[in-house]
Motif scaffolding. Structure first.
Motif, short mmCIF file in Angstrom:
data_model
loop_
_atom_site.label_atom_id
_atom_site.label_comp_id
_atom_site.label_asym_id
_atom_site.label_seq_id
_atom_site.Cartn_x
_atom_site.Cartn_y
_atom_site.Cartn_z
N GLY A 187 30.45 44.24 22.62
CA GLY A 187 31.48 45.26 22.72
C GLY A 187 32.85 44.77 22.31
N SER A 188 33.83 45.10 23.11
CA SER A 188 35.21 44.67 22.87
C SER A 188 35.56 43.43 23.68
N GLY A 189 34.53 42.68 24.07
CA GLY A 189 34.76 41.48 24.85
C GLY A 189 34.80 41.71 26.34
N ASP A 190 34.45 42.92 26.78
CA ASP A 190 34.53 43.24 28.21
C ASP A 190 33.19 43.71 28.78
N THR A 191 32.09 43.44 28.06
CA THR A 191 30.78 43.79 28.58
C THR A 191 30.21 42.64 29.41
N LEU A 192 29.11 42.93 30.10
CA LEU A 192 28.49 41.89 30.94
C LEU A 192 28.05 40.71 30.10
N LEU A 193 27.47 40.97 28.92
CA LEU A 193 27.03 39.88 28.04
C LEU A 193 28.23 39.09 27.54
N ALA A 194 29.33 39.76 27.21
CA ALA A 194 30.53 39.07 26.73
C ALA A 194 31.10 38.15 27.81
N VAL A 195 31.11 38.64 29.04
CA VAL A 195 31.61 37.81 30.14
C VAL A 195 30.69 36.62 30.37
N ALA A 196 29.38 36.83 30.21
CA ALA A 196 28.44 35.72 30.38
C ALA A 196 28.66 34.66 29.30
N VAL A 197 28.84 35.10 28.05
CA VAL A 197 29.09 34.16 26.96
C VAL A 197 30.40 33.41 27.20
N ALA A 213 40.29 30.72 35.70
CA ALA A 213 39.97 31.43 34.47
C ALA A 213 38.66 32.21 34.63
N GLN A 214 37.70 31.61 35.32
CA GLN A 214 36.43 32.30 35.55
C GLN A 214 36.63 33.57 36.37
N ALA A 215 37.46 33.48 37.42
CA ALA A 215 37.71 34.64 38.26
C ALA A 215 38.38 35.77 37.47
N VAL A 216 39.37 35.42 36.66
CA VAL A 216 40.06 36.43 35.86
C VAL A 216 39.12 37.02 34.82
N LEU A 217 38.26 36.20 34.24
CA LEU A 217 37.29 36.69 33.26
C LEU A 217 36.36 37.72 33.90
N LEU A 218 35.93 37.48 35.12
CA LEU A 218 35.07 38.44 35.83
C LEU A 218 35.82 39.76 36.08
N LEU A 219 37.12 39.66 36.33
CA LEU A 219 37.91 40.87 36.59
C LEU A 219 37.98 41.77 35.36
N GLU A 230 40.45 48.25 32.56
CA GLU A 230 40.40 49.10 31.37
C GLU A 230 41.31 48.59 30.27
N HIS A 231 42.50 48.14 30.64
CA HIS A 231 43.47 47.67 29.66
C HIS A 231 43.94 46.24 29.98
N ALA A 232 43.07 45.46 30.58
CA ALA A 232 43.48 44.15 31.08
C ALA A 232 43.84 43.18 29.95
N PHE A 233 43.19 43.30 28.79
CA PHE A 233 43.43 42.32 27.73
C PHE A 233 44.86 42.36 27.23
N ASP A 234 45.32 43.56 26.85
CA ASP A 234 46.69 43.67 26.34
C ASP A 234 47.71 43.26 27.40
N PHE A 235 47.47 43.68 28.62
CA PHE A 235 48.41 43.33 29.68
C PHE A 235 48.40 41.83 29.96
N ALA A 236 47.21 41.20 29.84
CA ALA A 236 47.12 39.76 30.08
C ALA A 236 47.94 38.98 29.08
N LEU A 237 47.98 39.45 27.82
CA LEU A 237 48.80 38.78 26.82
C LEU A 237 50.27 38.80 27.24
N GLU A 238 50.75 39.96 27.69
CA GLU A 238 52.15 40.09 28.09
C GLU A 238 52.41 39.34 29.38
#
Length: 474
Positions: free
Chosen positions: A129-139, A347-353, A358-366
């Motif tokens: 997906g966009s990096g936020d699926t269960l498989l993406a988090v596992a990878v 980092a693992q905890a934040v990755l699970l979050l 919904e919009h965590a990636f863009d906000f995480a950059l900022e």
């Protein structure tokens, strides 16, 4: 079976030279951001505004880099870089906040790297997906702990890998600039000079690009963070300026040459990584594949550099009595394993979050930029304080004042919502400060420190209320 060497609190020091430390700076700064620069700039400004924006951001960041150089020479006893300057200038509690904020910024930034890798691979493997699926988090989780094992083998081995990866990830960026110069159309560039219709005044355009430049310049302090490993203190400043100058020229080139390939409004509509779309327009569909490959290599290299720095900050803070003692332990390879494990765990905890965001990636950059601006501001302000009474350093004082004003303005430009979220992150960290003071048999907070604690708690409460009421959205 060989018996492992005992853990030591006073590890042998691995010495690094200017080239290696400069590579740490470059490796820290050249991450995913450079591959998105064409779109990020085209959304806000044209070629003229981009030139002004890079001039402002480059000058401000250069002032900050010069402050780090000056502090490295004048205070060689402070070998922890960013957080050590905050502690020396403004006390233990603000020094602790600086260390924690810098460390948290690195960990949050590292999560965005794995999201970018899996989202880029999502074009080939839809399940990511966009990096936020269960498989993406596992990878991403597997990647986190593989790098933990790599860095655990020692600073020298990790920095050797960083040198190779840094060179490898610079190649596609340099190739992009060269190919864009070949395909450069002066007529298209002239049409893009003022930006898209409705983009506002030149000042508005420049302001719209500032947060993008903050993120891509993160890591300019990389050599300062590893100053305890430098062969000579002068090497820290040289590596900082060498790394910054190289990266600045590369970033500005990527942005400017893109305006000679496509109209600005078309660049603004490109999918990320937008560098790939620019190459597609000039040379065909292979551009996206080429840039995506470079992005993955670049992000892996940046992740390695930031993992090294995150662990180093916790280790040195613990060594200097500003973090709990367990974080100062190292293994037989001079690697701060508990600090590294704590960084990877966060980092693992934040990755699970990200699964619930919904919009965590863009906000995480900022948020990454907002967290690191406070340590930057405190370091620059300490430079002003240190140089203010030295009559022979008026030039250096002017530079420190300029760096302080620049970082203050950036913190303001980040916005109140980001500042309140920063307080949410900072306030609970005081528990680590309390644990450290308990280990030392000292009073938890002085009267002045209680004022800082109260401000951080009030800010955190305001931030939580804003999140609960929807005034701030992640």
């Amino acid at each position: 079976m060989t018996t492992p060497a005992p853990v030591a609190d006073a590890p042998r020091t691995t010495h690094l030279g200017v080239p290696t430390m400069a590579m740490l700076v470059v490796g820290s700064m050249v991450g995913a951001g450079v591959f998105s620069l064409p779109r990020q700039f085209a959304e806000s400004t044209g070629a003229a505004g981009a030139l002004v924006a890079w001039g402002v951001a480059g000058t401000g960041t250069l002032m900050l880099a010069l402050v780090f150089q000056t502090l490295a020479l004048r205070r060689p006893d402070l070998d922890a870089g960013v957080f050590a300057y905050a502690k020396a200038g403004f006390g233990e509690y603000l020094g602790f906040f600086s260390a924690f904020g810098y460390w948290a910024s690195a960990c949050v930034g590292n999560v965005t790297y794995w999201v970018l890798i899996t989202s880029t691979l999502g074009a080939v493997f839809p399940a990511l997906g966009s990096g936020d699926t269960l498989l993406a988090v596992a990878v991403g989780s597997v990647g986190l702990w593989v790098f933990f094992l790599l860095v655990r083998r020692g600073i020298r081995e990790a920095t050797a890998v960083n040198r190779v990866v840094t060179v490898a990830k610079l190649v596609p960026i340099v190739v992009f600039v060269v190919l864009a110069v070949v395909a450069f159309d002066p007529a298209v560039f002239a049409d893009n000079w003022g930006g898209s219709p409705g983009s506002g005044t030149l000042l508005d355009q420049v302001r719209g690009t500032m947060l993008a430049t903050v993120f891509v310049f993160l890591g300019v302090e990389g050599a300062s963070t590893f100053s305890r490993h430098a062969r000579r203190r002068t090497d820290v400043g040289r590596a900082t300026l060498l790394g910054f100058g190289s990266v600045f020229a590369l970033f500005a080139s990527v942005t400017i040459v893109s305006y000679g390939i496509l109209p600005a409004d078309e660049i603004a509509q490109l999918e990320e990584p937008s560098m790939g779309g620019v190459l597609d327009a000039a040379f065909g569909s292979w551009g996206s594949t080429f840039v995506s490959t470079g992005l993955i290599i670049s992000v892996l290299g940046a992740y390695l550099a930031w993992t090294l720095m995150a662990a180093e900050v916790l280790f040195v803070a613990a060594r200097d009595g500003d973090m709990p003692q367990f974080l100062r332990r190292t293994n037989e390879h001079d690697a701060p394993v508990p600090a590294l494990a704590m960084s990877t765990a966060l980092a693992q905890a934040v990755l699970l979050l990200t699964l619930a965001s919904e919009h965590a990636f863009d906000f995480a950059l900022e948020l990454t930029g907002s967290l690191v601006l406070i340590p930057y501001l405190l370091a620059a302000a300490y430079g002003v304080r240190l140089l203010r009474r030295d009559q022979g350093s008026r030039g250096a004082l002017v530079v420190a004042v300029a760096a302080t004003l620049y970082t203050t303005w950036l913190l303001y430009a980040a916005g109140l919502d980001h500042l309140l979220v920063v307080f949410i992150v900072y306030a609970p960290a005081s528990l680590l400060f309390v644990l450290t003071r308990r280990e030392q048999g000292r009073r938890w907070f002085t009267a002045r420190e209680r004022v800082v604690l109260a401000i951080s708690l009030l800010g955190a409460v305001a931030g939580l209320v804003a999140l609960a009421t929807g005034a701030i959205r992640l």
